[in-house]
Design a protein around this motif. Structure first.
Motif, PDB file in Angstrom:
ATOM      1  N   HIS A 284       0.838  -1.199   0.000  1.00 42.37           N
ATOM      2  CA  HIS A 284       0.000   0.000   0.000  1.00 42.37           C
ATOM      3  C   HIS A 284       0.873   1.249   0.000  1.00 42.37           C
ATOM      4  O   HIS A 284       2.037   1.197   0.327  1.00 42.37           O
ATOM      5  CB  HIS A 284      -0.914  -0.007   1.232  1.00 42.37           C
ATOM      6  CG  HIS A 284      -0.152   0.004   2.521  1.00 42.37           C
ATOM      7  ND1 HIS A 284       0.405  -1.139   3.063  1.00 42.37           N
ATOM      8  CD2 HIS A 284       0.174   1.011   3.357  1.00 42.37           C
ATOM      9  CE1 HIS A 284       1.025  -0.825   4.186  1.00 42.37           C
ATOM     10  NE2 HIS A 284       0.901   0.459   4.383  1.00 42.37           N
ATOM     11  N   HIS A 285       0.279   2.361  -0.408  1.00 41.91           N
ATOM     12  CA  HIS A 285       0.991   3.631  -0.397  1.00 41.91           C
ATOM     13  C   HIS A 285       0.784   4.293   0.952  1.00 41.91           C
ATOM     14  O   HIS A 285      -0.303   4.270   1.508  1.00 41.91           O
ATOM     15  CB  HIS A 285       0.481   4.554  -1.506  1.00 41.91           C
ATOM     16  CG  HIS A 285       0.785   4.025  -2.877  1.00 41.91           C
ATOM     17  ND1 HIS A 285       2.055   3.985  -3.380  1.00 41.91           N
ATOM     18  CD2 HIS A 285      -0.018   3.504  -3.827  1.00 41.91           C
ATOM     19  CE1 HIS A 285       2.022   3.471  -4.595  1.00 41.91           C
ATOM     20  NE2 HIS A 285       0.776   3.160  -4.884  1.00 41.91           N
ATOM     21  N   ARG A 286       1.810   4.910   1.433  1.00 43.84           N
ATOM     22  CA  ARG A 286       1.757   5.586   2.718  1.00 43.84           C
ATOM     23  C   ARG A 286       1.063   6.926   2.543  1.00 43.84           C
ATOM     24  O   ARG A 286       1.441   7.718   1.687  1.00 43.84           O
ATOM     25  CB  ARG A 286       3.178   5.776   3.231  1.00 43.84           C
ATOM     26  CG  ARG A 286       3.213   6.455   4.563  1.00 43.84           C
ATOM     27  CD  ARG A 286       4.624   6.710   5.013  1.00 43.84           C
ATOM     28  NE  ARG A 286       4.546   7.484   6.229  1.00 43.84           N
ATOM     29  CZ  ARG A 286       5.146   7.161   7.337  1.00 43.84           C
ATOM     30  NH1 ARG A 286       5.912   6.116   7.391  1.00 43.84           N
ATOM     31  NH2 ARG A 286       5.004   7.924   8.400  1.00 43.84           N
ATOM     32  N   GLU A 287       0.071   7.171   3.366  1.00 45.25           N
ATOM     33  CA  GLU A 287      -0.651   8.442   3.301  1.00 45.25           C
ATOM     34  C   GLU A 287      -0.334   9.335   4.492  1.00 45.25           C
ATOM     35  O   GLU A 287      -0.571  10.536   4.437  1.00 45.25           O
ATOM     36  CB  GLU A 287      -2.153   8.178   3.213  1.00 45.25           C
ATOM     37  CG  GLU A 287      -2.522   7.483   1.908  1.00 45.25           C
ATOM     38  CD  GLU A 287      -4.020   7.257   1.773  1.00 45.25           C
ATOM     39  OE1 GLU A 287      -4.791   7.900   2.501  1.00 45.25           O
ATOM     40  OE2 GLU A 287      -4.397   6.434   0.932  1.00 45.25           O
ATOM     41  N   GLU A 288       0.175   8.764   5.565  1.00 43.49           N
ATOM     42  CA  GLU A 288       0.490   9.537   6.764  1.00 43.49           C
ATOM     43  C   GLU A 288       1.722  10.399   6.527  1.00 43.49           C
ATOM     44  O   GLU A 288       2.649   9.987   5.838  1.00 43.49           O
ATOM     45  CB  GLU A 288       0.759   8.611   7.957  1.00 43.49           C
ATOM     46  CG  GLU A 288      -0.432   7.803   8.399  1.00 43.49           C
ATOM     47  CD  GLU A 288      -0.659   6.559   7.550  1.00 43.49           C
ATOM     48  OE1 GLU A 288       0.122   6.302   6.611  1.00 43.49           O
ATOM     49  OE2 GLU A 288      -1.641   5.868   7.804  1.00 43.49           O
ATOM     50  N   PRO A 289       1.738  11.608   7.100  1.00 45.06           N
ATOM     51  CA  PRO A 289       2.949  12.430   6.981  1.00 45.06           C
ATOM     52  C   PRO A 289       4.112  11.750   7.704  1.00 45.06           C
ATOM     53  O   PRO A 289       3.917  11.029   8.675  1.00 45.06           O
ATOM     54  CB  PRO A 289       2.568  13.748   7.666  1.00 45.06           C
ATOM     55  CG  PRO A 289       1.321  13.478   8.427  1.00 45.06           C
ATOM     56  CD  PRO A 289       0.686  12.260   7.869  1.00 45.06           C
TER      57      PRO A 289
ATOM     58  N   VAL B 240       4.464   2.532   8.559  1.00 47.15           N
ATOM     59  CA  VAL B 240       4.049   3.516   9.559  1.00 47.15           C
ATOM     60  C   VAL B 240       4.488   2.986  10.920  1.00 47.15           C
ATOM     61  O   VAL B 240       3.940   2.001  11.426  1.00 47.15           O
ATOM     62  CB  VAL B 240       2.528   3.756   9.513  1.00 47.15           C
ATOM     63  CG1 VAL B 240       2.107   4.712  10.607  1.00 47.15           C
ATOM     64  CG2 VAL B 240       2.128   4.281   8.139  1.00 47.15           C
TER      65      VAL B 240
END
Length: 157
Positions: A10-15, A107
């Motif tokens: 999956h792609h990381r969305e969290e800063p 994450v």
């Protein structure tokens, strides 16, 4: 996750969070650890640690199959061989470590770090008896991983 492609699916969305002060400046683990344990005991130690990680609340960050989990453990053992005072196996076999960069796709918050440390501590507590780690250096190893693991945290919360 695929062992040949270490990035999650999956792609990381969290800063991305960066701990203040940069990488921790810690004392090296004494080479006596490698001298006492040798490469095979270090591999066995890290495999036991990864078995715990594979059953932990952060298991989703690690390969699912036993075979791939142990392949990942062996790669990590290459790094720990160097950290414990042995040869630069990780660099020779896999290139520059770039530890923080390699962990960015995952994450990792403080709760994840604490779970990683719990698994490590449980394995470390049996290291003298099972893996020939010198008892007088267990605190040195614990201090190192406790401090260095702070640098792997890349998310708040």
């Amino acid at each position: 996750m695929n062992i040949y492609n270490p990035l999650p699916d999956h792609h990381r969305e969290e800063p991305i969070y960066t701990p203040a002060g940069g990488p921790p400046q810690t004392d090296r683990i004494p080479p006596a650890v490698y001298q006492a344990m040798g490469e095979q005991n270090i591999i066995a130690f890290i495999r036991a640690f990864y078995t715990r990680l594979g059953e932990s609340s952060i298991a989703d960050m690690f390969p699912k199959s036993e075979k791939n989990l142990m392949r990942a453990a062996d790669k990590s053992a290459d790094m720990f061989t160097f950290l414990f005072g042995g040869p630069h196996l990780y660099q020779q076999r896999h290139g520059q470590p770039m530890m923080r960069t390699r962990h960015i796709p995952f994450v990792i918050n403080e709760q994840s770090r604490q779970e990683w440390l719990r698994c490590y501590r449980e394995t470390l507590d049996e290291a003298s008896e099972k893996y020939a780690m010198p008892a007088e250096h267990i605190d040195d190893v614990w201090q190192f991983v406790t401090e260095f693991s702070k640098w792997m945290v890349n998310a708040v919360g």
